[in-house]
Design a protein around this motif. Structure first.
Motif, PDB file in Angstrom:
ATOM      1  N   VAL A  39     -46.139 -22.093 -67.761  1.00  0.00           N
ATOM      2  CA  VAL A  39     -45.800 -20.805 -67.739  1.00  0.00           C
ATOM      3  C   VAL A  39     -45.248 -20.383 -69.069  1.00  0.00           C
ATOM      4  O   VAL A  39     -45.523 -19.189 -69.253  1.00  0.00           O
ATOM      5  CB  VAL A  39     -44.846 -20.355 -66.683  1.00  0.00           C
ATOM      6  CG1 VAL A  39     -44.404 -19.203 -66.536  1.00  0.00           C
ATOM      7  CG2 VAL A  39     -45.349 -20.600 -65.294  1.00  0.00           C
ATOM      8  N   ARG A  40     -44.597 -21.100 -69.841  1.00  0.00           N
ATOM      9  CA  ARG A  40     -44.024 -20.837 -71.103  1.00  0.00           C
ATOM     10  C   ARG A  40     -45.220 -20.834 -72.159  1.00  0.00           C
ATOM     11  O   ARG A  40     -45.475 -19.911 -72.989  1.00  0.00           O
ATOM     12  CB  ARG A  40     -43.022 -21.787 -71.502  1.00  0.00           C
ATOM     13  CG  ARG A  40     -42.297 -21.766 -72.957  1.00  0.00           C
ATOM     14  CD  ARG A  40     -41.892 -20.407 -73.116  1.00  0.00           C
ATOM     15  NE  ARG A  40     -41.395 -20.211 -74.665  1.00  0.00           N
ATOM     16  CZ  ARG A  40     -42.432 -19.626 -75.411  1.00  0.00           C
ATOM     17  NH1 ARG A  40     -43.376 -18.920 -75.107  1.00  0.00           N
ATOM     18  NH2 ARG A  40     -41.755 -19.520 -76.665  1.00  0.00           N
ATOM     19  N   VAL A  41     -46.209 -22.031 -72.151  1.00  0.00           N
ATOM     20  CA  VAL A  41     -47.038 -22.091 -73.045  1.00  0.00           C
ATOM     21  C   VAL A  41     -48.447 -21.356 -72.999  1.00  0.00           C
ATOM     22  O   VAL A  41     -48.766 -20.723 -73.722  1.00  0.00           O
ATOM     23  CB  VAL A  41     -47.402 -23.646 -73.424  1.00  0.00           C
ATOM     24  CG1 VAL A  41     -48.383 -23.954 -74.276  1.00  0.00           C
ATOM     25  CG2 VAL A  41     -45.890 -24.401 -73.654  1.00  0.00           C
ATOM     26  N   LEU A  42     -48.862 -21.563 -71.721  1.00  0.00           N
ATOM     27  CA  LEU A  42     -50.290 -21.204 -71.496  1.00  0.00           C
ATOM     28  C   LEU A  42     -50.656 -19.790 -71.714  1.00  0.00           C
ATOM     29  O   LEU A  42     -51.775 -19.131 -72.270  1.00  0.00           O
ATOM     30  CB  LEU A  42     -50.815 -21.698 -70.202  1.00  0.00           C
ATOM     31  CG  LEU A  42     -51.134 -23.350 -70.419  1.00  0.00           C
ATOM     32  CD1 LEU A  42     -51.649 -23.875 -68.684  1.00  0.00           C
ATOM     33  CD2 LEU A  42     -52.058 -23.490 -71.220  1.00  0.00           C
ATOM     34  N   PRO A  43     -49.869 -18.804 -71.032  1.00  0.00           N
ATOM     35  CA  PRO A  43     -50.113 -17.259 -71.217  1.00  0.00           C
ATOM     36  C   PRO A  43     -50.188 -16.952 -72.654  1.00  0.00           C
ATOM     37  O   PRO A  43     -51.259 -16.384 -73.042  1.00  0.00           O
ATOM     38  CB  PRO A  43     -49.059 -16.590 -70.625  1.00  0.00           C
ATOM     39  CG  PRO A  43     -48.407 -17.655 -69.606  1.00  0.00           C
ATOM     40  CD  PRO A  43     -48.711 -18.923 -70.250  1.00  0.00           C
ATOM     41  N   ALA A  44     -49.417 -17.382 -73.680  1.00  0.00           N
ATOM     42  CA  ALA A  44     -49.259 -17.050 -74.911  1.00  0.00           C
ATOM     43  C   ALA A  44     -50.568 -17.679 -75.566  1.00  0.00           C
ATOM     44  O   ALA A  44     -51.356 -16.819 -76.421  1.00  0.00           O
ATOM     45  CB  ALA A  44     -47.972 -17.473 -75.502  1.00  0.00           C
ATOM     46  N   LEU A  57     -44.618 -12.471 -88.368  1.00  0.00           N
ATOM     47  CA  LEU A  57     -43.517 -12.856 -87.629  1.00  0.00           C
ATOM     48  C   LEU A  57     -43.229 -11.775 -86.715  1.00  0.00           C
ATOM     49  O   LEU A  57     -43.010 -11.879 -85.703  1.00  0.00           O
ATOM     50  CB  LEU A  57     -42.390 -12.923 -88.840  1.00  0.00           C
ATOM     51  CG  LEU A  57     -42.456 -14.108 -89.777  1.00  0.00           C
ATOM     52  CD1 LEU A  57     -41.264 -13.954 -90.810  1.00  0.00           C
ATOM     53  CD2 LEU A  57     -42.042 -15.295 -89.091  1.00  0.00           C
ATOM     54  N   ALA A  58     -43.286 -10.415 -87.186  1.00  0.00           N
ATOM     55  CA  ALA A  58     -43.042  -9.421 -86.415  1.00  0.00           C
ATOM     56  C   ALA A  58     -44.008  -9.676 -85.261  1.00  0.00           C
ATOM     57  O   ALA A  58     -43.598  -9.198 -84.046  1.00  0.00           O
ATOM     58  CB  ALA A  58     -43.356  -8.141 -87.382  1.00  0.00           C
ATOM     59  N   LEU A  59     -45.370  -9.816 -85.094  1.00  0.00           N
ATOM     60  CA  LEU A  59     -46.179  -9.603 -84.280  1.00  0.00           C
ATOM     61  C   LEU A  59     -45.741 -10.855 -83.267  1.00  0.00           C
ATOM     62  O   LEU A  59     -45.857 -10.566 -81.861  1.00  0.00           O
ATOM     63  CB  LEU A  59     -47.599  -9.813 -84.493  1.00  0.00           C
ATOM     64  CG  LEU A  59     -48.226  -8.605 -85.173  1.00  0.00           C
ATOM     65  CD1 LEU A  59     -49.743  -8.873 -85.831  1.00  0.00           C
ATOM     66  CD2 LEU A  59     -48.335  -7.389 -84.248  1.00  0.00           C
ATOM     67  N   GLY A  60     -45.525 -11.963 -83.759  1.00  0.00           N
ATOM     68  CA  GLY A  60     -45.045 -13.067 -82.976  1.00  0.00           C
ATOM     69  C   GLY A  60     -43.804 -12.901 -82.116  1.00  0.00           C
ATOM     70  O   GLY A  60     -43.706 -13.068 -80.819  1.00  0.00           O
ATOM     71  N   ILE A  61     -42.702 -12.130 -82.804  1.00  0.00           N
ATOM     72  CA  ILE A  61     -41.443 -11.815 -82.086  1.00  0.00           C
ATOM     73  C   ILE A  61     -41.866 -10.635 -80.958  1.00  0.00           C
ATOM     74  O   ILE A  61     -41.360 -10.756 -79.677  1.00  0.00           O
ATOM     75  CB  ILE A  61     -40.533 -11.276 -82.862  1.00  0.00           C
ATOM     76  CG1 ILE A  61     -40.060 -12.336 -84.021  1.00  0.00           C
ATOM     77  CG2 ILE A  61     -39.378 -10.739 -82.214  1.00  0.00           C
ATOM     78  CD1 ILE A  61     -39.206 -12.037 -85.117  1.00  0.00           C
ATOM     79  N   GLY A  62     -42.855  -9.694 -81.351  1.00  0.00           N
ATOM     80  CA  GLY A  62     -43.189  -8.728 -80.440  1.00  0.00           C
ATOM     81  C   GLY A  62     -43.848  -9.492 -79.189  1.00  0.00           C
ATOM     82  O   GLY A  62     -43.556  -8.893 -78.030  1.00  0.00           O
ATOM     83  N   LEU A  63     -44.592 -10.208 -79.380  1.00  0.00           N
ATOM     84  CA  LEU A  63     -45.389 -10.939 -78.247  1.00  0.00           C
ATOM     85  C   LEU A  63     -44.384 -11.566 -77.622  1.00  0.00           C
ATOM     86  O   LEU A  63     -44.725 -11.793 -76.187  1.00  0.00           O
ATOM     87  CB  LEU A  63     -46.696 -11.606 -78.986  1.00  0.00           C
ATOM     88  CG  LEU A  63     -47.399 -12.612 -77.829  1.00  0.00           C
ATOM     89  CD1 LEU A  63     -48.037 -11.609 -77.035  1.00  0.00           C
ATOM     90  CD2 LEU A  63     -48.614 -13.382 -78.541  1.00  0.00           C
ATOM     91  N   HIS A  64     -43.631 -12.311 -78.035  1.00  0.00           N
ATOM     92  CA  HIS A  64     -42.922 -13.273 -77.230  1.00  0.00           C
ATOM     93  C   HIS A  64     -42.079 -12.534 -76.321  1.00  0.00           C
ATOM     94  O   HIS A  64     -41.804 -12.653 -75.094  1.00  0.00           O
ATOM     95  CB  HIS A  64     -41.781 -14.088 -78.078  1.00  0.00           C
ATOM     96  CG  HIS A  64     -40.736 -14.740 -77.488  1.00  0.00           C
ATOM     97  ND1 HIS A  64     -41.083 -15.738 -76.790  1.00  0.00           N
ATOM     98  CD2 HIS A  64     -39.404 -14.272 -77.367  1.00  0.00           C
ATOM     99  CE1 HIS A  64     -39.844 -16.274 -76.323  1.00  0.00           C
ATOM    100  NE2 HIS A  64     -39.040 -15.227 -76.591  1.00  0.00           N
ATOM    101  N   ARG A  65     -41.570 -11.360 -76.619  1.00  0.00           N
ATOM    102  CA  ARG A  65     -40.471 -10.176 -75.898  1.00  0.00           C
ATOM    103  C   ARG A  65     -41.483  -9.693 -74.876  1.00  0.00           C
ATOM    104  O   ARG A  65     -40.944  -9.531 -73.662  1.00  0.00           O
ATOM    105  CB  ARG A  65     -40.066  -9.402 -76.846  1.00  0.00           C
ATOM    106  CG  ARG A  65     -38.970 -10.054 -77.902  1.00  0.00           C
ATOM    107  CD  ARG A  65     -38.130  -8.720 -78.653  1.00  0.00           C
ATOM    108  NE  ARG A  65     -37.025  -9.220 -79.221  1.00  0.00           N
ATOM    109  CZ  ARG A  65     -36.131  -8.570 -80.108  1.00  0.00           C
ATOM    110  NH1 ARG A  65     -36.545  -7.282 -80.241  1.00  0.00           N
ATOM    111  NH2 ARG A  65     -35.242  -9.037 -80.455  1.00  0.00           N
ATOM    112  N   ARG A 104     -43.020 -12.139 -67.677  1.00  0.00           N
ATOM    113  CA  ARG A 104     -42.598 -13.071 -66.677  1.00  0.00           C
ATOM    114  C   ARG A 104     -41.200 -12.506 -66.051  1.00  0.00           C
ATOM    115  O   ARG A 104     -41.317 -13.404 -64.734  1.00  0.00           O
ATOM    116  CB  ARG A 104     -42.216 -14.512 -67.650  1.00  0.00           C
ATOM    117  CG  ARG A 104     -43.263 -15.229 -68.148  1.00  0.00           C
ATOM    118  CD  ARG A 104     -42.994 -16.705 -68.709  1.00  0.00           C
ATOM    119  NE  ARG A 104     -42.197 -16.597 -69.803  1.00  0.00           N
ATOM    120  CZ  ARG A 104     -42.577 -16.459 -71.126  1.00  0.00           C
ATOM    121  NH1 ARG A 104     -43.792 -16.391 -71.327  1.00  0.00           N
ATOM    122  NH2 ARG A 104     -41.982 -16.351 -72.166  1.00  0.00           N
ATOM    123  N   GLY A 105     -40.503 -12.272 -66.396  1.00  0.00           N
ATOM    124  CA  GLY A 105     -39.192 -11.818 -65.739  1.00  0.00           C
ATOM    125  C   GLY A 105     -39.598 -10.798 -64.554  1.00  0.00           C
ATOM    126  O   GLY A 105     -39.097 -11.009 -63.464  1.00  0.00           O
TER     127      GLY A 105
END
Length: 343
Positions: free
Chosen positions: A91-96, A322-330, A336-337
């Motif tokens: 769940v942590r790895v595959l969606p991204a 960096l900005a897109l990666g941080i945004g995608l993570h959030r 997920r939440g």
């Protein structure tokens, strides 16, 4: 001095690897990105040597991932359901992975650069193991393989009375497996096989963390000797006296490098640590996007490359990365939440 800061200062040695795990991952991510900036050169030999060694950021990731896996498995108890363990990691790895690789694959298909079959191989994460042409991203398939193996290695590790000797045995074992892959024409898996020692060191670090082991003078001596051995291998390799994967050179230096980096991070100010922690928490998404940025230099450079040594290009592209990666993570964390609250 704030109470939280006082508590942090009480943490030493292997405890810092856990306390500053995200910060270390953030620093490792920046090192990997520097390595991936292939056309860029500082023009100063020492700095260029540091840049060329940036692949070691992956080894740092694997050591810290193994540390986290060991702690998670031990705290969950021996009765941990493997299905639940694997589900949390997936769940942590595959969606991204599916989102980034899927959208990029659709673009590659529209450009006529790959076919649908190749895209499906990439999305399956099996492409690395079957050496499918025109696919990309070896790290996520290798990471999933480490997740798959972790419970079984941890069980063996816990039953072994001489844990340090088991960890040391992973060095010649990994090299032996790699040598075996050559006649079998499977040596394209070397990025995974040659990093087995880094993973084993992370498990050992997790064990030291949970058993409150300190970095004694004896420990410091062992890590220093291993680092010297890794450095010696690097010198012999540079002199063409022998050939061995640089992963073994880095593995020798890895624990000392991580402990020193954690010590350095503990002395940083609040804002630099927050920045590194933010990068570390979003490191998977940043990495997935960075692979695309690296592959598409010839596509993007004509639009953005200005000035000497590609400085403007990397300043713009890596900031966006960096900005897109941080945004995608959030975004994915929020999704997920939301799903977890509904189920």
């Amino acid at each position: 001095m704030a109470p939280a800061r006082i508590q942090e200062e009480k943490v030493t040695g292997y405890g810092r690897l856990s306390l500053y795990r995200s910060e270390l991952m953030g620093a490792a991510m920046l090192w990997v990105m520097l390595f991936h900036a292939y056309p860029f050169r500082f023009g100063l030999p020492p700095l260029d040597a540091v840049k060329q060694a940036g692949f070691a950021g992956v080894d740092i990731f694997l050591l810290l991932s193994a540390l986290g896996l060991y702690v998670s498995l031990e705290r969950s108890g021996s009765g941990t359901k493997l299905a639940a363990f694997y589900r949390r990691r997936a769940v942590r790895v595959l969606p991204a992975y599916w989102l980034v690789v899927g959208l990029y694959s659709l673009w590659l298909i529209s450009q006529g650069r790959i076919g649908v079959k190749t895209a499906l191989w990439s999305l399956s994460t099996l492409h690395y193991w079957f050496h499918i042409p025109d696919t990309f991203n070896w790290y996520v398939p290798a990471l999933l393989a480490f997740y798959l193996l972790a419970p079984f290695y941890v069980r063996l590790f816990d039953r072994c009375p001489r844990k340090e000797w088991l960890t040391a045995a992973m060095f010649p074992l990994a090299y032996g497996i790699y040598r075996l892959t050559i006649p079998l024409h499977l040596n394209y898996t070397e990025d995974f096989v040659n990093r087995l020692p880094a993973f084993a060191l992370g498990v050992l670090a997790g064990h030291y963390l949970l058993t409150a082991r300190r970095v004694t003078a004896w420990h410091a001596l062992v890590w220093a000797l291993l680092a010297a051995a890794g450095g010696t291998l690097a010198v012999l390799w540079r002199m063409h006296v022998l050939y061995i994967s640089p992963c073994y050179m880095i593995a020798g230096m890895l624990m000392a490098l991580c402990l020193l980096a954690a010590w350095a991070i503990s002395h940083l100010g609040q804002w630099p640590r927050r920045f590194l922690r933010l990068l570390g928490e979003s490191s998977l998404e940043i990495y997935l996007l960075n692979v695309i940025v690296t592959r598409e230099f010839d596509t993007l450079a004509p639009l953005l490359d200005r000035g000497p040594r590609h400085l403007f290009y990397y300043a713009v592209v890596y900031t966006a990365n960096l900005a897109l990666g941080i945004g995608l993570h959030r975004l994915l964390t929020a999704a997920r939440g939301h799903l977890a609250s509904r189920t």
